[in-house]
Design a protein around this motif. Structure first.
Motif, PDB file in Angstrom:
ATOM      1  N   ASP A  18     -70.704  11.532 -34.978  1.00 32.93           N
ATOM      2  CA  ASP A  18     -71.176  11.012 -33.697  1.00 32.93           C
ATOM      3  C   ASP A  18     -70.003  10.632 -32.781  1.00 32.93           C
ATOM      4  O   ASP A  18     -70.033  10.889 -31.574  1.00 32.93           O
ATOM      5  CB  ASP A  18     -72.067   9.791 -33.932  1.00 32.93           C
ATOM      6  N   GLY A  19     -68.974  10.042 -33.369  1.00 37.42           N
ATOM      7  CA  GLY A  19     -67.852   9.588 -32.550  1.00 37.42           C
ATOM      8  C   GLY A  19     -66.729  10.590 -32.388  1.00 37.42           C
ATOM      9  O   GLY A  19     -66.058  10.612 -31.354  1.00 37.42           O
ATOM     10  N   TYR A  20     -66.530  11.450 -33.394  1.00 33.52           N
ATOM     11  CA  TYR A  20     -65.318  12.285 -33.399  1.00 33.52           C
ATOM     12  C   TYR A  20     -65.592  13.739 -33.778  1.00 33.52           C
ATOM     13  O   TYR A  20     -64.658  14.495 -34.026  1.00 33.52           O
ATOM     14  CB  TYR A  20     -64.293  11.687 -34.368  1.00 33.52           C
ATOM     15  N   GLY A  21     -66.828  14.136 -33.788  1.00 39.23           N
ATOM     16  CA  GLY A  21     -67.197  15.479 -34.226  1.00 39.23           C
ATOM     17  C   GLY A  21     -67.042  16.541 -33.166  1.00 39.23           C
ATOM     18  O   GLY A  21     -68.020  17.098 -32.669  1.00 39.23           O
ATOM     19  N   ARG A  22     -65.809  16.822 -32.815  1.00 39.72           N
ATOM     20  CA  ARG A  22     -65.519  17.923 -31.899  1.00 39.72           C
ATOM     21  C   ARG A  22     -64.256  18.610 -32.392  1.00 39.72           C
ATOM     22  O   ARG A  22     -63.322  17.956 -32.840  1.00 39.72           O
ATOM     23  CB  ARG A  22     -65.316  17.413 -30.465  1.00 39.72           C
ATOM     24  N   THR A  23     -64.239  19.908 -32.313  1.00 38.40           N
ATOM     25  CA  THR A  23     -63.059  20.631 -32.785  1.00 38.40           C
ATOM     26  C   THR A  23     -61.954  20.516 -31.750  1.00 38.40           C
ATOM     27  O   THR A  23     -62.184  20.149 -30.597  1.00 38.40           O
ATOM     28  CB  THR A  23     -63.367  22.125 -33.015  1.00 38.40           C
ATOM     29  N   TYR A  24     -60.763  20.862 -32.179  1.00 33.04           N
ATOM     30  CA  TYR A  24     -59.638  20.868 -31.257  1.00 33.04           C
ATOM     31  C   TYR A  24     -59.680  22.094 -30.338  1.00 33.04           C
ATOM     32  O   TYR A  24     -58.893  22.223 -29.429  1.00 33.04           O
ATOM     33  CB  TYR A  24     -58.315  20.860 -32.034  1.00 33.04           C
ATOM     34  N   ALA A  25     -60.590  22.979 -30.603  1.00 35.53           N
ATOM     35  CA  ALA A  25     -60.595  24.242 -29.855  1.00 35.53           C
ATOM     36  C   ALA A  25     -62.008  24.699 -29.514  1.00 35.53           C
ATOM     37  O   ALA A  25     -62.343  25.863 -29.600  1.00 35.53           O
ATOM     38  CB  ALA A  25     -59.900  25.317 -30.676  1.00 35.53           C
ATOM     39  N   GLN A  26     -62.872  23.771 -29.105  1.00 38.57           N
ATOM     40  CA  GLN A  26     -64.272  24.118 -28.898  1.00 38.57           C
ATOM     41  C   GLN A  26     -64.465  25.198 -27.843  1.00 38.57           C
ATOM     42  O   GLN A  26     -65.411  25.974 -27.912  1.00 38.57           O
ATOM     43  CB  GLN A  26     -65.078  22.873 -28.515  1.00 38.57           C
ATOM     44  N   GLU A  27     -63.599  25.244 -26.850  1.00 40.69           N
ATOM     45  CA  GLU A  27     -63.780  26.229 -25.789  1.00 40.69           C
ATOM     46  C   GLU A  27     -62.765  27.363 -25.875  1.00 40.69           C
ATOM     47  O   GLU A  27     -62.683  28.182 -24.966  1.00 40.69           O
ATOM     48  CB  GLU A  27     -63.681  25.538 -24.423  1.00 40.69           C
ATOM     49  N   ALA A  28     -62.025  27.421 -26.943  1.00 37.53           N
ATOM     50  CA  ALA A  28     -60.975  28.440 -27.051  1.00 37.53           C
ATOM     51  C   ALA A  28     -61.530  29.728 -27.634  1.00 37.53           C
ATOM     52  O   ALA A  28     -62.372  29.718 -28.521  1.00 37.53           O
ATOM     53  CB  ALA A  28     -59.836  27.931 -27.942  1.00 37.53           C
ATOM     54  N   GLY A  29     -61.045  30.855 -27.115  1.00 36.36           N
ATOM     55  CA  GLY A  29     -61.310  32.131 -27.745  1.00 36.36           C
ATOM     56  C   GLY A  29     -60.439  32.262 -28.980  1.00 36.36           C
ATOM     57  O   GLY A  29     -59.613  31.397 -29.274  1.00 36.36           O
ATOM     58  N   ILE A  30     -60.601  33.375 -29.704  1.00 32.92           N
ATOM     59  CA  ILE A  30     -59.886  33.518 -30.966  1.00 32.92           C
ATOM     60  C   ILE A  30     -58.375  33.575 -30.760  1.00 32.92           C
ATOM     61  O   ILE A  30     -57.619  32.910 -31.471  1.00 32.92           O
ATOM     62  CB  ILE A  30     -60.385  34.765 -31.727  1.00 32.92           C
ATOM     63  N   TYR A  31     -57.905  34.338 -29.777  1.00 34.82           N
ATOM     64  CA  TYR A  31     -56.460  34.343 -29.550  1.00 34.82           C
ATOM     65  C   TYR A  31     -55.977  32.985 -29.063  1.00 34.82           C
ATOM     66  O   TYR A  31     -54.917  32.494 -29.494  1.00 34.82           O
ATOM     67  CB  TYR A  31     -56.051  35.427 -28.549  1.00 34.82           C
ATOM     68  N   ARG A  32     -56.724  32.364 -28.174  1.00 35.39           N
ATOM     69  CA  ARG A  32     -56.318  31.044 -27.691  1.00 35.39           C
ATOM     70  C   ARG A  32     -56.308  30.035 -28.832  1.00 35.39           C
ATOM     71  O   ARG A  32     -55.490  29.108 -28.844  1.00 35.39           O
ATOM     72  CB  ARG A  32     -57.243  30.601 -26.557  1.00 35.39           C
ATOM     73  N   LEU A  33     -57.202  30.219 -29.798  1.00 32.17           N
ATOM     74  CA  LEU A  33     -57.183  29.355 -30.972  1.00 32.17           C
ATOM     75  C   LEU A  33     -55.898  29.562 -31.772  1.00 32.17           C
ATOM     76  O   LEU A  33     -55.323  28.606 -32.301  1.00 32.17           O
ATOM     77  CB  LEU A  33     -58.404  29.638 -31.850  1.00 32.17           C
ATOM     78  N   LEU A  34     -55.426  30.805 -31.836  1.00 33.77           N
ATOM     79  CA  LEU A  34     -54.161  31.069 -32.524  1.00 33.77           C
ATOM     80  C   LEU A  34     -53.015  30.336 -31.825  1.00 33.77           C
ATOM     81  O   LEU A  34     -52.167  29.718 -32.473  1.00 33.77           O
ATOM     82  CB  LEU A  34     -53.892  32.568 -32.549  1.00 33.77           C
ATOM     83  N   VAL A  35     -52.993  30.396 -30.497  1.00 32.86           N
ATOM     84  CA  VAL A  35     -51.954  29.692 -29.729  1.00 32.86           C
ATOM     85  C   VAL A  35     -52.035  28.192 -29.984  1.00 32.86           C
ATOM     86  O   VAL A  35     -51.020  27.527 -30.231  1.00 32.86           O
ATOM     87  CB  VAL A  35     -52.098  29.997 -28.228  1.00 32.86           C
ATOM     88  N   LEU A  36     -53.245  27.656 -29.926  1.00 33.67           N
ATOM     89  CA  LEU A  36     -53.413  26.220 -30.149  1.00 33.67           C
ATOM     90  C   LEU A  36     -52.994  25.826 -31.562  1.00 33.67           C
ATOM     91  O   LEU A  36     -52.353  24.791 -31.770  1.00 33.67           O
ATOM     92  CB  LEU A  36     -54.867  25.822 -29.893  1.00 33.67           C
ATOM     93  N   SER A  37     -53.323  26.642 -32.550  1.00 33.66           N
ATOM     94  CA  SER A  37     -52.917  26.362 -33.932  1.00 33.66           C
ATOM     95  C   SER A  37     -51.402  26.321 -34.056  1.00 33.66           C
ATOM     96  O   SER A  37     -50.848  25.479 -34.770  1.00 33.66           O
ATOM     97  CB  SER A  37     -53.492  27.425 -34.876  1.00 33.66           C
ATOM     98  N   HIS A  38     -50.735  27.235 -33.358  1.00 40.92           N
ATOM     99  CA  HIS A  38     -49.271  27.245 -33.327  1.00 40.92           C
ATOM    100  C   HIS A  38     -48.748  25.930 -32.763  1.00 40.92           C
ATOM    101  O   HIS A  38     -47.878  25.279 -33.360  1.00 40.92           O
ATOM    102  CB  HIS A  38     -48.826  28.422 -32.463  1.00 40.92           C
ATOM    103  N   LEU A  39     -49.289  25.507 -31.628  1.00 40.76           N
ATOM    104  CA  LEU A  39     -48.803  24.289 -30.982  1.00 40.76           C
ATOM    105  C   LEU A  39     -49.117  23.046 -31.811  1.00 40.76           C
ATOM    106  O   LEU A  39     -48.306  22.120 -31.894  1.00 40.76           O
ATOM    107  CB  LEU A  39     -49.421  24.159 -29.591  1.00 40.76           C
ATOM    108  N   LEU A  40     -50.286  23.021 -32.432  1.00 37.71           N
ATOM    109  CA  LEU A  40     -50.686  21.861 -33.233  1.00 37.71           C
ATOM    110  C   LEU A  40     -49.863  21.710 -34.507  1.00 37.71           C
ATOM    111  O   LEU A  40     -49.785  20.609 -35.070  1.00 37.71           O
ATOM    112  CB  LEU A  40     -52.169  21.966 -33.609  1.00 37.71           C
ATOM    113  N   SER A  41     -49.264  22.793 -34.969  1.00 34.58           N
ATOM    114  CA  SER A  41     -48.556  22.727 -36.256  1.00 34.58           C
ATOM    115  C   SER A  41     -47.175  22.090 -36.146  1.00 34.58           C
ATOM    116  O   SER A  41     -46.553  21.783 -37.163  1.00 34.58           O
ATOM    117  CB  SER A  41     -48.431  24.132 -36.862  1.00 34.58           C
ATOM    118  N   ALA A  42     -46.692  21.877 -34.918  1.00 32.75           N
ATOM    119  CA  ALA A  42     -45.397  21.203 -34.742  1.00 32.75           C
ATOM    120  C   ALA A  42     -45.559  19.699 -34.955  1.00 32.75           C
ATOM    121  O   ALA A  42     -46.670  19.169 -34.937  1.00 32.75           O
ATOM    122  CB  ALA A  42     -44.854  21.475 -33.340  1.00 32.75           C
TER     123      ALA A  42
END
Length: 214
Positions: A18-42
């Motif tokens: 209820d409070g925190y159930g959202r992904t880090y990439a809810q609106e990202a496409g698959i490639y954009r998710l790859l970019v976000l995963s790269h940035l999040l891993s730092a």
């Protein structure tokens, strides 16, 4: 041993989602998710990584074609605009090289990687780590976030998600956590568990809400 979900675990899960159930990439496409995963891993705050991803995408760098076609400086400037300054120069180089590999190996379509993996999350992770800048952590983030779109990979909480579950007093095995996750909401549940691992205030808020009378 019973496979039923306990009432306390269910209350904590409901409060967490209820409070925190959202992904880090809810609106990202698959490639954009790859970019976000790269940035999040730092070693940088998730909020900064998300902000930097938004800045890249706002500048039109939403596809591997656009990312590879941008200049190194354009990528640096977008990362800086999002606050991603500590690693901006190295990351700009990696994003360009990674986009070119996605184009060369999978013709710009990561669904080809999915087909190659044939249902194996480990094979997806191995393939992703061919991309410059995506290591085990980045691959783990990608699979965690894409699991509702690629359900054949199974439930994935990742090491951070399991730490979040432990802090909340939830089961710490992926199988038990999968039974707590709502249908179609496994990625959001896993992301919420990660937030609990990263922020003690999340843990306290969830526990307080779970204790409150319904």
């Amino acid at each position: 041993m019973s496979r039923e979900v306990s009432a306390p675990a269910r209350r904590i899960t409901d409060a967490l989602l209820d409070g925190y159930g959202r992904t880090y990439a809810q609106e990202a496409g698959i490639y954009r998710l790859l970019v976000l995963s790269h940035l999040l891993s730092a070693r940088i705050r998730a909020s900064i990584a998300v902000s930097a991803a938004r800045a890249l995408f706002a500048d039109g760098l939403r596809t591997p074609h656009r990312m590879a076609g941008a200049t190194w400086q354009q990528r640096v400037d977008a990362l800086g605009e999002g606050g991603y300054r500590r690693y901006d120069e190295r990351t700009s180089t990696q994003l360009g090289e990674g986009a070119r590999l996605v184009l060369d190996v999978w013709k710009g379509d990561l669904r080809r990687l999915r087909a190659e993996a044939d249902g194996s999350a480990d094979a997806v992770c191995d393939g992703l780590q061919r991309v410059r800048g995506i290591g085990p952590a980045g691959a783990d983030i990608f699979v965690r976030e894409v699991q509702d779109l690629w359900p054949e990979t199974g439930f994935r909480a990742g090491a951070k998600g399991l730490r979040g579950a432990e802090k909340l007093g939830l089961p710490t095995s992926p199988g038990a956590l999968a039974r707590l996750a709502p249908d179609g909401g496994r990625a959001a549940f896993a992301a919420a568990l990660v937030r609990a691992a990263l922020d003690e205030e999340v843990v306290e808020t969830v526990r307080e809400k779970a204790r409150a009378p319904s």
